[in-house]
Structures are given as C-alpha cells and as structure tokens.
Design an enzyme around this catalytic site. Structure first.
Site, PDB file in Angstrom:
ATOM      1  CE  LYS A   1      11.007  -4.884 -13.454  1.00 23.82           C
ATOM      2  NZ  LYS A   1      11.298  -3.843 -12.286  1.00 23.82           N
TER       3      LYS A   1
ATOM      4  CE  LYS B   1       5.269   1.489 -13.741  1.00 23.60           C
ATOM      5  NZ  LYS B   1       5.748   2.618 -12.930  1.00 23.60           N
TER       6      LYS B   1
ATOM      7  CE  LYS C   1      17.170   2.436 -15.653  1.00 26.43           C
ATOM      8  NZ  LYS C   1      16.635   2.941 -14.558  1.00 26.43           N
TER       9      LYS C   1
HETATM   10  P1  AMP Z   1       8.329   0.502 -11.261  1.00 26.45           P
HETATM   11  O1  AMP Z   1       7.341   0.055 -12.313  1.00 26.45           O
HETATM   12  O2  AMP Z   1       9.760   0.178 -11.518  1.00 26.45           O
HETATM   13  O3  AMP Z   1       8.363   1.949 -10.856  1.00 26.45           O
HETATM   14  O4  AMP Z   1       7.893  -0.050 -10.035  1.00 26.45           O
HETATM   15  C1  AMP Z   1       7.051  -0.145  -9.081  1.00 26.45           C
HETATM   16  C2  AMP Z   1       6.808  -1.016  -7.962  1.00 26.45           C
HETATM   17  O5  AMP Z   1       6.514  -2.168  -8.664  1.00 26.45           O
HETATM   18  C3  AMP Z   1       8.250  -1.439  -7.275  1.00 26.45           C
HETATM   19  O6  AMP Z   1       8.042  -2.005  -5.837  1.00 26.45           O
HETATM   20  C4  AMP Z   1       8.727  -2.685  -8.127  1.00 26.45           C
HETATM   21  O7  AMP Z   1       9.535  -3.525  -7.592  1.00 26.45           O
HETATM   22  C5  AMP Z   1       7.399  -3.489  -8.592  1.00 26.45           C
HETATM   23  N1  AMP Z   1       7.490  -3.983  -9.769  1.00 26.45           N
HETATM   24  C6  AMP Z   1       7.776  -3.641 -10.964  1.00 26.45           C
HETATM   25  N2  AMP Z   1       7.822  -4.526 -11.740  1.00 26.45           N
HETATM   26  C7  AMP Z   1       7.637  -5.646 -11.414  1.00 26.45           C
HETATM   27  C8  AMP Z   1       7.411  -6.993 -11.955  1.00 26.45           C
HETATM   28  N3  AMP Z   1       7.394  -7.343 -12.918  1.00 26.45           N
HETATM   29  N4  AMP Z   1       7.103  -7.966 -10.833  1.00 26.45           N
HETATM   30  C9  AMP Z   1       6.945  -7.526  -9.566  1.00 26.45           C
HETATM   31  N5  AMP Z   1       7.059  -6.490  -9.300  1.00 26.45           N
HETATM   32  C10 AMP Z   1       7.376  -5.456  -9.924  1.00 26.45           C
END
Ligand code: AMP
Ligand code: TRP
Length: 362
Positions: free
Chosen positions: A223, A226, A120
């Site tokens: 990755k 969002k 970041k």
């Molecule tokens: P976040 O979107 O960062 O709030 O993540 C919410 C959950 O989804 C967490 O457990 C992350 O590790 C998982 N997560 C987010 N993006 C991915 C991705 N591209 N592949 C697998 N898991 C993900």
C-alpha cells in the site's frame, strides 16, 4: 456549521485520519476526495485522531504542527468547514472513556489477531514485548525510537471503535486496510447492545469503488503509505510538479510493454487505477486507449493528470496554512458540535453500564 439538533435526520457519517504528516495520493483518492462528495446529503464528522498518533513515535512539536497541516489539507481538498464538523480527537471528552468501556468487553485474542497489529509486531521483531527507559527517551533528532510494542498499538482498534460509536455513526468511509477494524467495531456495538440493551446503531463501512487501495510506486505489492522510508514510493498531494514527474517516471512497472492490468502486472494496474480514479475512465477504456502505446506515454499522461488535479489543492493549502487563527476556529467549532453529540451518547452509555449519576453540587 450545519445544525446538529434532534431534527437533523441526515445520516451521520464519521471518519478519522491520523495527523501523521502530509496526505498521500492514496489518502486523497481512497479517502478525502470521497468524503467531500458526501457533505450535502449527510451530517459529517471528520476527526483528526491525535490520540491514535501517539501509538507510534512522534515528537510533540511535530504532532501539533501536523494537526494544523492536516486540517489545512482537508479544507484544500474540498472539506468545506461550513458543511461539516472537523475536530481534533483530544479536544472531545469521551473517546478514551468509551474506549475503556469497550476494552472491557473485548477479548484480547481478537486484538492480537488484527492484521495491522500482527504486521507491526512482525516489523519490530523479537524486541517487541519488553522496553527499557532508554526506549522511551527522545533521540537528538526529536523522534522517540520505537523498540517495543506498546499496549496502545494492541488497543488501537478499540479506540477506533469508540471514535465511531461515540457519535452513533451510520456510515464510516474507510480504505480497504481498515475493514477489519470496522468489523470489530460492529461486533463490539452488537456485543454492548446484547449485554446491556439497544444503545448503538451498527455502523456500515463504505469503501469506494476506485482508489480504495493505491499502491506504492516503488513496490506496487504494498500500500502507498505516509510512513514509507523510500521517497520515491509515495506521492504527496502537496508535491510540486517536478516531484510528481520524477516519482511517476521512476514508478516501478512490470516486464513486457503491454498496458494491461493483469494479475502479475501490479505496477501497471496501480498506474491505471490512479488514472481511472482521476479521469473517471474505466480500466477497460484506458487499456483500449493505451493499446500499442508504451509505458512512457502512460507515465507522461498520468503525470499531467495528477499535476492538473493537485495544483488547486496545493495553492489553497499554501494560503490556508498561513491562517492559523482561522484553522483554530474551524477546529474549535468542530469540537463544540462533536462534544454535544458525544455527551449525549456517553451519558447514555454510562447509565446503561451502571455508573451512578453525577450529582451537581448545590
Ligand atoms: P491513514 O493514512 O492510515 O491515516 O489513513 C487515512 C485514510 O486514508 C483511511 O481511510 C485509509 O484507509 C485511507 N488510505 C490510506 N492509505 C491509502 C491508500 N494507499 N489507498 C487508499 N486509501 C488509503
Ligand atoms: N485507524 C484509522 C487509520 O489508520 C484511523 C481512524 C481512527 C479511523 N479512528 C477512526 C477511521 C474512526 C475511521 C473511523 O486509517
């Protein structure tokens, strides 16, 4: 809601996600879908972490709406509120209180070394350490511009540790990207126990075998996220079939035409990993099945598979999002159970740290 009393000896599972808009296929396969399979055997807490969300620019009305969108998507993905506790982080007193106590046993260096923090900082570049009042105003389109690194971004992993330890969670399902934060949480729990006396259980991480890291469709070395600005990079679980088709057709593949997940074949490896997570077939089985077939066949079968799986989720979400009162009730019940558990652990921590008892006014 499941009973959560002393007799409840099921392992406690806790995990959280930020209410930052629509869930991605990565969130679904790497997180929410796996959580829904744990409801029977465990006492499950799912936090929607709005306190974390304000570490990056967000408009108040959008943040509030995102929380409801998030709980509606959770339920649509199979998190039955009768079998688990879904709560909003800011509804439960104790997260920030415990985070402060943990902050006081966290060396700054450990936070500065966190990969996510460094990424970041790198993104914001040279302006990262200073901000002006201008930086903090909302722009006309509602978002607060982020021109500097706020202290919240640095302390974020401590708040995450507090989220987990406040419930004395046994198991924390997270994606690959959160391993380092979870490690810090375990270290802090051990440090606290050592410094004050045995208080916290040391939580274990749980990273699913498939779907742990779904990559961007536009740049399969990164990755799926969002917050990706490129619309084609991310598949959302609420995408309509025509959007799914467009995004999968446009997904970056690798040179050559063989459908094999080699080390230099990030694009194909990602598509096969999505297929495998949804179909349950192993990568080897899929490579054999797609032998001699072109990328086009893989993409069209994958489109079909994704659409089939997400269709019921989308339909359920559309029904639920109209039921605001129901969603509010789910969150109220979740917060009430979460608060009871949090109170017990927080008062124990306060005692151990040496805070005096709060006397009742008689
Ligand atoms: P976040 O979107 O960062 O709030 O993540 C919410 C959950 O989804 C967490 O457990 C992350 O590790 C998982 N997560 C987010 N993006 C991915 C991705 N591209 N592949 C697998 N898991 C993900
Ligand atoms: N930091 C996590 C993420 O960005 C979200 C999170 C906050 C979390 N608190 C947590 C995950 C506690 C698991 C447990 O994905």
């Amino acid at each position: 809601m499941p009973a959560n009393d002393e007799q409840n000896t099921k392992p406690v599972i806790l995990t959280c996600a930020q209410p930052t808009g629509k869930l991605t296929l990565g969130n679904y396969l790497g997180a929410v879908r796996n959580w829904s399979e744990m409801l029977e055997q465990n006492d499950c807490y799912f936090g929607i972490v709005d306190l974390h969300a304000i570490t990056t620019p967000s408009h108040p009305a959008t943040l509030r709406q995102n929380v409801y969108d998030c709980v509606a998507q959770y339920i649509a993905c199979g998190l039955d509120p009768k079998k688990c506790h879904q709560f909003v982080q800011s509804h439960v007193i104790g997260h920030t209180e415990l985070a402060w106590i943990l902050t006081c046993i966290t060396p700054i260096g450990e936070l500065q070394r966190m990969t996510q923090f460094k990424d970041k900082v790198a993104k914001l570049g040279f302006k990262s350490t200073e901000s002006t009042d201008e930086d903090l105003k909302f722009t006309h389109d509602g978002a607060r511009p982020q021109a500097s690194i706020n202290a919240g971004l640095l302390c974020y992993p401590v708040l995450m540790a507090a989220d987990i330890l406040l419930y004395n969670a046994d198991l924390v399902p997270v994606g690959e990207d959160q391993r380092q934060h979870l490690e810090l949480c375990r270290d802090l729990a051990q440090r606290f126990n050592h410094q004050y006396s045995e208080t916290f259980s040391i939580p274990k991480g749980f990273v699913p075998k498939t779907g742990a890291k779904i990559m961007s469709l536009a740049d399969p070395r990164r990755k799926m996220s969002k917050s990706d600005k490129n619309e084609r990079a991310t598949l959302y679980i609420l995408d309509e079939p025509n959007q799914i088709k467009k995004k999968i057709s446009a997904a970056v593949t690798d040179s050559g035409s063989e459908i094999k997940a080699g080390p230099d074949k990030h694009g194909i490896a990602n598509l096969l990993s999505i297929h495998s997570s949804l179909s349950g077939q192993s990568t080897d089985e899929l490579e054999e099945y797609f032998q001699g077939k072109g990328y086009g066949v893989l993409k069209s079968e994958l489109t079909e598979l994704i659409s089939e799986n997400l269709h019921p989720v989308r339909d359920k979400y559309k029904e639920l999002i109209k039921e605001k009162a129901y969603l509010k009730n789910v969150l109220a019940q979740g917060a009430s159970t979460a608060q009871k558990r949090a109170n017990k652990i927080l008062s124990k921590v306060y005692r151990k740290v040496g805070f005096p008892d709060r006397e009742r006014i008689t």
